[in-house]
Design a protein around this motif. Structure first.
Motif, PDB file in Angstrom:
ATOM      1  N   ILE A  33      16.313  43.888  25.520  1.00  0.00           N
ATOM      2  CA  ILE A  33      14.458  43.825  26.188  1.00  0.00           C
ATOM      3  C   ILE A  33      14.226  44.211  24.661  1.00  0.00           C
ATOM      4  CG2 ILE A  33      13.161  45.429  27.122  1.00  0.00           C
ATOM      5  CD1 ILE A  33      15.793  46.275  28.994  1.00  0.00           C
ATOM      6  N   PRO A  34      12.518  43.558  24.728  1.00  0.00           N
ATOM      7  CA  PRO A  34      11.475  43.211  23.966  1.00  0.00           C
ATOM      8  C   PRO A  34      10.521  44.321  23.617  1.00  0.00           C
ATOM      9  CG  PRO A  34      11.075  41.139  25.091  1.00  0.00           C
ATOM     10  CD  PRO A  34      12.200  41.594  25.897  1.00  0.00           C
ATOM     11  N   GLY A  59      15.432  51.300  18.019  1.00  0.00           N
ATOM     12  CA  GLY A  59      15.981  50.838  19.333  1.00  0.00           C
ATOM     13  C   GLY A  59      15.422  50.466  20.551  1.00  0.00           C
ATOM     14  N   SER A  60      15.790  49.738  21.031  1.00  0.00           N
ATOM     15  CA  SER A  60      15.470  49.063  22.402  1.00  0.00           C
ATOM     16  C   SER A  60      15.573  49.921  23.818  1.00  0.00           C
ATOM     17  CB  SER A  60      15.796  47.389  22.930  1.00  0.00           C
ATOM     18  OG  SER A  60      15.615  46.626  21.797  1.00  0.00           O
ATOM     19  N   TYR A 115      17.886  38.122  21.559  1.00  0.00           N
ATOM     20  CA  TYR A 115      16.763  38.494  23.026  1.00  0.00           C
ATOM     21  C   TYR A 115      17.340  37.197  23.590  1.00  0.00           C
ATOM     22  CZ  TYR A 115      14.823  42.259  19.977  1.00  0.00           C
ATOM     23  OH  TYR A 115      14.723  43.580  19.112  1.00  0.00           O
ATOM     24  N   ALA A 116      16.303  37.007  24.582  1.00  0.00           N
ATOM     25  CA  ALA A 116      16.409  35.434  25.344  1.00  0.00           C
ATOM     26  C   ALA A 116      15.764  35.019  24.814  1.00  0.00           C
ATOM     27  CB  ALA A 116      15.349  36.063  26.942  1.00  0.00           C
ATOM     28  N   PRO A 117      16.286  33.672  25.230  1.00  0.00           N
ATOM     29  CA  PRO A 117      15.940  32.353  24.191  1.00  0.00           C
ATOM     30  C   PRO A 117      13.772  32.448  24.926  1.00  0.00           C
ATOM     31  CG  PRO A 117      17.398  31.340  26.132  1.00  0.00           C
ATOM     32  CD  PRO A 117      17.110  32.855  26.390  1.00  0.00           C
ATOM     33  N   GLY A 118      13.679  32.281  23.535  1.00  0.00           N
ATOM     34  CA  GLY A 118      11.964  31.682  23.305  1.00  0.00           C
ATOM     35  C   GLY A 118      11.525  32.831  23.140  1.00  0.00           C
ATOM     36  N   THR A 170       7.126  44.701  21.513  1.00  0.00           N
ATOM     37  CA  THR A 170       6.291  45.967  20.755  1.00  0.00           C
ATOM     38  C   THR A 170       7.406  47.054  21.207  1.00  0.00           C
ATOM     39  OG1 THR A 170       5.557  45.107  23.045  1.00  0.00           O
ATOM     40  CG2 THR A 170       4.954  47.495  22.163  1.00  0.00           C
ATOM     41  N   GLU A 171       6.758  47.728  19.758  1.00  0.00           N
ATOM     42  CA  GLU A 171       7.607  49.055  19.671  1.00  0.00           C
ATOM     43  C   GLU A 171       6.623  50.563  19.806  1.00  0.00           C
ATOM     44  OE1 GLU A 171       9.383  49.436  15.456  1.00  0.00           O
ATOM     45  OE2 GLU A 171       7.124  49.472  14.924  1.00  0.00           O
TER      46      GLU A 171
END
Length: 168
Positions: free
Chosen positions: A18-19, A50-51, A104-107, A112-113
């Protein structure tokens, strides 16, 4: 059948990260900052990061989980009250380094941190997750900022005295 099921489960790709992540600057009251060295990139020093594990996971919970997983420091343990973790209400949006985009997912190119600070007593023991980190060091805040490979991590550490209401 069990062996085949286990092999199939192991062959399953991990879900994309997850970004949305946390950065936790762990420090003592004297502004000694904990840095940990990445196992996948020796020489790259950072604070705890960490995400989220799932979209609805609150950043505060992500921060507490990542601190526990990466350092063995448990919020709520003696000397480390839950209230020692502070959300700095600071969000950094940055481009994900190309070397890590495959996670991460393509694209997906940006993350966001959410930035947090965690005050711990001097001498707090650290137990690293060996698959994630090789070593740890406690450094004065300016030296810690200089050693970080991540610009957002270095900037967060440089804000530490102001965040704590004192200048050094």
């Amino acid at each position: 059948m069990t062996t085949m099921t286990q092999a199939t489960a192991q062959a399953q790709p991990r879900p994309p990260k997850i970004p949305e992540s946390v950065l936790v600057v762990i420090h003592t009251p004297a502004l000694e900052v904990l840095l940990i060295e990445r196992a996948d990139r020796p020489g790259f020093w950072q604070s705890v990061t960490g995400s989220k594990d799932f979209l609805e996971e609150p950043p505060h919970e992500t921060a507490a989980r990542e601190v526990r997983e990466e350092t063995g420091i448990l919020l709520g343990a003696p000397g480390v009250p839950v209230e020692a973790l502070h959300d700095w209400d600071l969000r950094n949006v940055y481009e994900i380094y190309p070397v890590w985009r495959h996670r991460y997912a393509p694209g997906v190119t940006h993350n966001t941190e959410h930035v947090f600070g965690l005050t711990v007593p001097a001498g707090t023991p650290v137990q690293l997750a060996p698959r994630e980190h090789l070593a740890h060091v406690w450094l004065p805040w300016r030296e810690a900022a200089d050693r970080c490979f991540s610009p957002s991590n270095a900037e967060a550490i440089l804000q530490l005295p102001q965040r704590l209401g004192r200048m050094r």
